[in-house]
Design an enzyme around this catalytic site. Structure first.
Site, PDB file in Angstrom:
ATOM      1  N   ASP A 108     -54.014  -5.586   0.671  1.00 47.06           N
ATOM      2  CA  ASP A 108     -53.499  -6.251   1.863  1.00 47.06           C
ATOM      3  C   ASP A 108     -52.424  -5.382   2.518  1.00 47.06           C
ATOM      4  O   ASP A 108     -51.941  -4.408   1.944  1.00 47.06           O
ATOM      5  CB  ASP A 108     -53.019  -7.673   1.563  1.00 47.06           C
ATOM      6  N   ALA A 109     -52.071  -5.748   3.740  1.00 49.63           N
ATOM      7  CA  ALA A 109     -51.172  -4.901   4.531  1.00 49.63           C
ATOM      8  C   ALA A 109     -49.824  -4.698   3.847  1.00 49.63           C
ATOM      9  O   ALA A 109     -49.215  -3.632   3.962  1.00 49.63           O
ATOM     10  CB  ALA A 109     -50.976  -5.509   5.922  1.00 49.63           C
TER      11      ALA A 109
END
Length: 259
Positions: A108-109
Site C-alpha cells: 500500500d502507499a
C-alpha cells in the site's frame, strides 16, 4: 539430447553462470541437470527456449528477454504502473529498462520496501498467488510497548473480520522508542491478505506507525536505498526461479496479496 540447438556449456556461459571453460568443468563434475537429468557429456546440445537447466540444484535463467528488478518502494507511491487518480506510481522506477515491467503483488502507499518488477508472467503468478505461500518479512514500528505475550499471540493466531490468521514467525526487535513509546516488531507471513500486518498489529493493540517489507521469498532488500531499483543478480534470479519451480510442484494453502 538434441542434435540441434546450443551446446550446453555455451548456454551456461551465455546465461552468466561462469566462463565456458568453468561451465565445462561443472558439466564434467555432474553438477548440471537438464530437464531433471544429470548431463556430463560436453557435446550435449539444448534448446534454450524449452530446456530447464539446473546447476547445483539452482535453476538457471536462459531466456535473456526476461527481466527481474528489485525496487525499494518509498512511501507515498501506489503499487500500479498507472494510477487513475494521478498519484505517484511505479512508472518512474522502470525508465532504465526497455521492457514493459509489472509489479509482483502490491504494497500500500504508506508501506515501503521490497517490490519485484518483471516481465515474466509465469514467475509473477507463482510469487504473487496466495496458494504458493511465498514468505515475506516485514519490520513494523508500532505504538506502545510490545510484550512477549503479544508476540506469542501473533504466532498462535488471532481472529480478524475475514478469519483467523497467524504469523509464521514473530519477534520483538526493540522497545526503546523513548518518549514516543514505540516498538519494533519483525513479522514473517506467507499470507498476503489485504493490509494484513496493519490489521494484525491493530488487533493486538499496537497500531502500525511505519511498515517496511525487508524480504520477499529468497530476496533481501539489503542496503538498497528507498526509491532505487536494480536488476537481480544471477544468484538472486536463480533463487527466484528455483523457488518458482518448487512452488509449482508443491503448492501450499494461502490467502491474497496487498500490504
Amino acid at each position: 539430447m538434441d542434435t540441434e540447438g546450443v551446446r550446453l556449456q555455451k548456454a551456461l556461459a551465455n546465461a552468466g553462470v561462469a566462463s565456458r571453460r568453468v561451465s565445462e568443468q561443472l558439466i564434467v563434475e555432474g553438477r548440471v541437470r537438464v530437464n531433471g537429468e544429470v548431463v556430463t557429456e560436453l557435446g550435449s546440445r539444448i534448446d534454450p527456449e524449452t530446456a530447464l537447466i539446473e546447476v547445483d540444484g539452482t535453476v538457471i535463467q536462459l531466456d535473456q528477454s526476461k527481466r527481474y528488478v528489485m525496487l525499494n518502494k518509498p512511501t507515498g507511491v501506489v503499487s500500479t504502473m498507472k494510477d487513475e487518480n494521478g498519484r505517484p506510481d511505479l512508472r518512474q522506477f522502470t525508465q532504465d529498462w526497455e521492457e514493459r515491467l509489472y509489479n509482483v503483488g502490491r504494497l500500500d502507499a504508506e508501506t515501503s520496501g521490497l517490490l519485484v518488477l518483471t516481465n515474466d508472467g509465469d514467475l509473477a503468478h507463482v510469487l504473487a498467488h496466495p496458494s504458493f505461500g511465498v514468505t515475506k518479512v516485514y519490520i513494523a514500528k508500532v505504538s506502545g510497548r510490545v510484550t512477549a505475550q503479544t508476540i506469542s499471540r501473533l504466532t498462535k493466531g488471532i481472529d480478524l473480520d475475514d478469519g483467523p490468521i497467524a504469523a509464521d514467525k514473530a519477534r520483538l526487535l526493540d522497545t526503546s522508542g523513548g518518549d514516543s513509546g514505540t516498538s519494533l516488531v519483525e513479522l514473517t507471513l506467507h499470507s498476503g491478505r489485504n493490509r494484513i500486518v496493519r490489521r494484525m498489529m491493530s488487533a493486538v493493540g499496537h497500531p502500525v506507525v511505519e511498515l517496511v517489507r525487508r524480504q520477499f521469498g529468497p530476496l533481501h532488500l539489503g542496503t538498497l536505498p528507498a526509491g532505487r531499483a536494480r536488476e537481480l543478480t544471477t544468484v538472486e534470479r536463480g533463487a527466484l526461479l528455483t523457488l518458482a519451480r518448487a512452488a509449482t510442484e508443491e503448492p501450499s494453502p494461502g490467502d491474497q496479496e496487498t500490504q
